[in-house]
Design a protein around this motif. Structure first.
Motif, mmCIF file in Angstrom:
data_model
loop_
_atom_site.group_PDB
_atom_site.id
_atom_site.type_symbol
_atom_site.label_atom_id
_atom_site.label_comp_id
_atom_site.label_asym_id
_atom_site.label_seq_id
_atom_site.Cartn_x
_atom_site.Cartn_y
_atom_site.Cartn_z
ATOM 1 N N PRO A 1 66.705 29.907 73.906
ATOM 2 C CA PRO A 1 67.357 29.257 72.757
ATOM 3 C C PRO A 1 66.936 27.810 72.523
ATOM 4 O O PRO A 1 67.116 27.290 71.422
ATOM 5 N N LEU A 2 66.378 27.153 73.539
ATOM 6 C CA LEU A 2 65.894 25.779 73.380
ATOM 7 C C LEU A 2 64.420 25.730 72.974
ATOM 8 O O LEU A 2 63.797 24.670 73.008
ATOM 9 N N SER A 3 63.859 26.900 72.633
ATOM 10 C CA SER A 3 62.455 27.064 72.234
ATOM 11 C C SER A 3 61.470 26.783 73.359
ATOM 12 O O SER A 3 60.299 26.502 73.116
ATOM 13 N N MET A 4 61.925 26.878 74.604
ATOM 14 C CA MET A 4 61.025 26.747 75.753
ATOM 15 C C MET A 4 60.352 28.098 75.972
ATOM 16 O O MET A 4 61.014 29.134 76.004
ATOM 17 N N ALA B 1 72.408 32.250 82.641
ATOM 18 C CA ALA B 1 73.571 33.102 82.382
ATOM 19 C C ALA B 1 73.821 33.278 80.885
ATOM 20 O O ALA B 1 73.829 32.306 80.138
ATOM 21 N N ASN B 2 73.999 34.519 80.482
ATOM 22 C CA ASN B 2 74.351 34.861 79.101
ATOM 23 C C ASN B 2 73.402 34.214 78.089
ATOM 24 O O ASN B 2 73.820 33.511 77.182
ATOM 25 N N GLU B 3 72.130 34.496 78.230
ATOM 26 C CA GLU B 3 71.100 33.872 77.404
ATOM 27 C C GLU B 3 70.364 34.917 76.578
ATOM 28 O O GLU B 3 70.081 36.016 77.056
ATOM 29 N N VAL B 4 70.041 34.547 75.339
ATOM 30 C CA VAL B 4 69.223 35.409 74.487
ATOM 31 C C VAL B 4 67.772 34.973 74.645
ATOM 32 O O VAL B 4 67.440 33.801 74.432
ATOM 33 N N LEU B 5 66.922 35.919 75.030
ATOM 34 C CA LEU B 5 65.485 35.664 75.093
ATOM 35 C C LEU B 5 64.818 36.351 73.910
ATOM 36 O O LEU B 5 65.147 37.486 73.571
ATOM 37 N N ARG B 6 63.864 35.652 73.309
ATOM 38 C CA ARG B 6 63.023 36.257 72.271
ATOM 39 C C ARG B 6 61.690 36.600 72.923
ATOM 40 O O ARG B 6 61.111 35.786 73.647
ATOM 41 N N GLN C 1 66.777 39.844 72.981
ATOM 42 C CA GLN C 1 67.778 40.540 73.781
ATOM 43 C C GLN C 1 68.600 39.531 74.558
ATOM 44 O O GLN C 1 68.071 38.560 75.086
ATOM 45 N N GLU C 2 69.896 39.804 74.634
ATOM 46 C CA GLU C 2 70.786 38.969 75.418
ATOM 47 C C GLU C 2 70.883 39.514 76.832
ATOM 48 O O GLU C 2 71.009 40.729 77.026
#
Length: 145
Positions: free
Chosen positions: A88-91, A116-121, A140-141
């Motif tokens: 989510p921080l565009s890293m 924890a509880n992170e959405v990855l693109r 996906q989360e």
């Protein structure tokens, strides 16, 4: 579902515990790309060891299989797979894929870290030996379990 994909699905289900979500698929040019991403703690310990995969509450496992979309009964395709994830921080984090061949089944495995509880693109490039390429994108989360 053709017989070859059924074989791949059964092999992949053997990698993980019964609580893993079903795979997803997308038609990309000449291919039908099947993929799933799940928390690595769902991997059976012996399968994680066999494929040198980490089992960790903060590591996701990605699985991709590529089939010829227009040819019923055609075995999985051998391709080049590369890509990265973006949080989510565009890293961005580069994905390293390993090819697994078991009989007619060919699939590609990689792992990515998450918080924890992170959405990855996911941004995945698939390329054949002729230089034809397609990009698979999905989000996906992931939850720590």
């Amino acid at each position: 579902m053709n017989m070859k994909w059924l074989l791949i699905s059964l092999l992949l289900l053997g990698l993980v515990s019964p609580s893993v979500e079903a795979e997803q698929s997308k038609r990309l040019g000449p291919w039908e790309v099947h993929y799933n991403a799940f928390n690595s703690t769902l991997l059976r310990p012996e399968m994680a060891q066999q494929y040198n995969l980490e089992r960790n509450a903060y590591v996701a496992t990605l699985n991709i299989a590529v089939l010829a979309a227009n040819e019923a009964g055609k075995p999985a395709q051998q391709v080049s797979v590369s890509g990265y994830t973006m949080n989510p921080l565009s890293m961005q984090s580069r994905l390293e894929f390993q090819e697994v061949i078991e009989g007619d089944a060919v699939y590609y495995l990689s792992q990515a870290e998450f918080t924890a509880n992170e959405v990855l693109r996911f941004f995945i490039t698939i390329e054949d030996e002729n230089g034809n390429s397609q990009e698979l994108r999905f989000s996906q989360e992931f939850w720590v379990n």
